[in-house]
Design a protein around this motif. Sequence first.
Motif, mmCIF file in Angstrom:
data_model
loop_
_atom_site.group_PDB
_atom_site.id
_atom_site.type_symbol
_atom_site.label_atom_id
_atom_site.label_comp_id
_atom_site.label_asym_id
_atom_site.label_seq_id
_atom_site.Cartn_x
_atom_site.Cartn_y
_atom_site.Cartn_z
ATOM 1 N N THR A 16 -6.415 -26.364 -17.028
ATOM 2 C CA THR A 16 -5.336 -27.206 -17.520
ATOM 3 C C THR A 16 -4.518 -27.727 -16.359
ATOM 4 O O THR A 16 -4.675 -27.297 -15.230
ATOM 5 N N ARG A 17 -3.613 -28.655 -16.652
ATOM 6 C CA ARG A 17 -2.712 -29.147 -15.623
ATOM 7 C C ARG A 17 -1.879 -28.004 -15.084
ATOM 8 O O ARG A 17 -1.529 -27.974 -13.922
ATOM 9 N N GLN A 18 -1.571 -27.048 -15.935
ATOM 10 C CA GLN A 18 -0.774 -25.905 -15.508
ATOM 11 C C GLN A 18 -1.523 -25.127 -14.427
ATOM 12 O O GLN A 18 -0.949 -24.752 -13.419
ATOM 13 N N ASP A 19 -2.813 -24.905 -14.635
ATOM 14 C CA ASP A 19 -3.620 -24.194 -13.635
ATOM 15 C C ASP A 19 -3.630 -24.970 -12.325
ATOM 16 O O ASP A 19 -3.486 -24.399 -11.254
ATOM 17 N N HIS A 46 8.849 -26.185 -28.200
ATOM 18 C CA HIS A 46 8.039 -27.215 -28.861
ATOM 19 C C HIS A 46 7.650 -28.322 -27.869
ATOM 20 O O HIS A 46 6.498 -28.769 -27.831
ATOM 21 N N LYS A 47 8.609 -28.759 -27.048
ATOM 22 C CA LYS A 47 8.320 -29.803 -26.059
ATOM 23 C C LYS A 47 7.304 -29.319 -25.024
ATOM 24 O O LYS A 47 6.410 -30.064 -24.630
ATOM 25 N N ALA A 48 7.440 -28.082 -24.585
ATOM 26 C CA ALA A 48 6.495 -27.526 -23.607
ATOM 27 C C ALA A 48 5.089 -27.477 -24.198
ATOM 28 O O ALA A 48 4.113 -27.840 -23.539
ATOM 29 N N GLN A 49 4.992 -27.045 -25.452
ATOM 30 C CA GLN A 49 3.682 -26.976 -26.106
ATOM 31 C C GLN A 49 3.080 -28.375 -26.257
ATOM 32 O O GLN A 49 1.877 -28.552 -26.094
ATOM 33 N N ALA A 50 3.920 -29.371 -26.570
ATOM 34 C CA ALA A 50 3.430 -30.742 -26.725
ATOM 35 C C ALA A 50 2.868 -31.297 -25.420
ATOM 36 O O ALA A 50 2.033 -32.191 -25.423
ATOM 37 N N CYS A 51 3.322 -30.730 -24.302
ATOM 38 C CA CYS A 51 2.844 -31.169 -22.985
ATOM 39 C C CYS A 51 1.723 -30.296 -22.455
ATOM 40 O O CYS A 51 1.180 -30.559 -21.385
ATOM 41 N N GLY A 52 1.390 -29.234 -23.174
ATOM 42 C CA GLY A 52 0.335 -28.341 -22.727
ATOM 43 C C GLY A 52 0.766 -27.488 -21.547
ATOM 44 O O GLY A 52 -0.070 -27.089 -20.732
ATOM 45 N N LEU A 53 2.064 -27.224 -21.439
ATOM 46 C CA LEU A 53 2.599 -26.436 -20.335
ATOM 47 C C LEU A 53 3.236 -25.157 -20.859
ATOM 48 O O LEU A 53 3.655 -25.099 -22.010
ATOM 49 N N SER A 56 7.886 -21.910 -18.639
ATOM 50 C CA SER A 56 8.325 -21.887 -17.234
ATOM 51 C C SER A 56 7.915 -23.155 -16.500
ATOM 52 O O SER A 56 8.719 -23.760 -15.781
ATOM 53 N N ALA A 57 6.661 -23.561 -16.650
ATOM 54 C CA ALA A 57 6.180 -24.769 -15.962
ATOM 55 C C ALA A 57 6.932 -26.001 -16.450
ATOM 56 O O ALA A 57 7.283 -26.884 -15.655
ATOM 57 N N PHE A 58 7.195 -26.073 -17.744
ATOM 58 C CA PHE A 58 7.926 -27.209 -18.306
ATOM 59 C C PHE A 58 9.343 -27.272 -17.735
ATOM 60 O O PHE A 58 9.798 -28.335 -17.292
ATOM 61 N N ILE A 59 10.030 -26.148 -17.718
ATOM 62 C CA ILE A 59 11.407 -26.122 -17.209
ATOM 63 C C ILE A 59 11.428 -26.446 -15.718
ATOM 64 O O ILE A 59 12.294 -27.193 -15.253
ATOM 65 N N ARG A 60 10.461 -25.901 -14.947
ATOM 66 C CA ARG A 60 10.403 -26.225 -13.523
ATOM 67 C C ARG A 60 10.225 -27.724 -13.322
ATOM 68 O O ARG A 60 10.913 -28.340 -12.505
ATOM 69 N N ARG A 61 9.299 -28.323 -14.039
ATOM 70 C CA ARG A 61 9.060 -29.764 -13.887
ATOM 71 C C ARG A 61 10.294 -30.568 -14.290
ATOM 72 O O ARG A 61 10.657 -31.528 -13.617
ATOM 73 N N ALA A 62 10.910 -30.198 -15.411
ATOM 74 C CA ALA A 62 12.076 -30.944 -15.894
ATOM 75 C C ALA A 62 13.239 -30.855 -14.911
ATOM 76 O O ALA A 62 13.896 -31.863 -14.627
ATOM 77 N N THR A 69 3.993 -35.188 -18.869
ATOM 78 C CA THR A 69 3.182 -36.034 -19.737
ATOM 79 C C THR A 69 2.762 -35.241 -20.963
ATOM 80 O O THR A 69 2.270 -34.123 -20.839
ATOM 81 N N THR A 70 2.945 -35.827 -22.137
ATOM 82 C CA THR A 70 2.518 -35.128 -23.345
ATOM 83 C C THR A 70 1.003 -35.204 -23.480
ATOM 84 O O THR A 70 0.358 -36.107 -22.946
ATOM 85 N N LEU A 71 0.461 -34.253 -24.191
ATOM 86 C CA LEU A 71 -0.983 -34.253 -24.440
ATOM 87 C C LEU A 71 -1.389 -35.486 -25.233
ATOM 88 O O LEU A 71 -2.480 -36.020 -25.052
ATOM 89 N N THR A 72 -0.488 -35.962 -26.105
ATOM 90 C CA THR A 72 -0.780 -37.157 -26.893
ATOM 91 C C THR A 72 -0.970 -38.364 -25.982
ATOM 92 O O THR A 72 -1.913 -39.138 -26.159
ATOM 93 N N ASP A 73 -0.089 -38.537 -24.994
ATOM 94 C CA ASP A 73 -0.224 -39.651 -24.060
ATOM 95 C C ASP A 73 -1.513 -39.539 -23.252
ATOM 96 O O ASP A 73 -2.211 -40.522 -23.042
#
Length: 123
Positions: A16-19, A46-53, A56-62, A69-73
Amino acid sequence: MQSSPLPVADPTRNATRQDTEQATQRPPQKRVEIRWARDDYQAVVHKAQACGLTLSAFIRRATMGRRITTLTDQTAIAELRRLGGLLKHLYPKQAHWTAQEKKRYWAGYEQLLEVVKAIERRL
């Protein structure tokens, strides 16, 4: 001294992008605790899950102003690129189409490419 076993990669799991993010960055060394209101916490999860992160990774990026980037995009861009590639193969090599039909075909193809570019710019 007995060494701990190395983690074995799961062959059924795609990277994944996280890896990728963790492999290319310094390993986190500091831990931060945050107090959240229940609703805020659920919204961030919910937002982190929508991005596949991970959270922790979501908060670091934000907080660091990195791209999220969301998985949908990601899925939409991949699908539009796939459709564009397939559409290109439908264009006739022989002169069976009129000039007007060819012009409409290429206009549609170019619109598809513009949609992909617009989504990518928004990310």
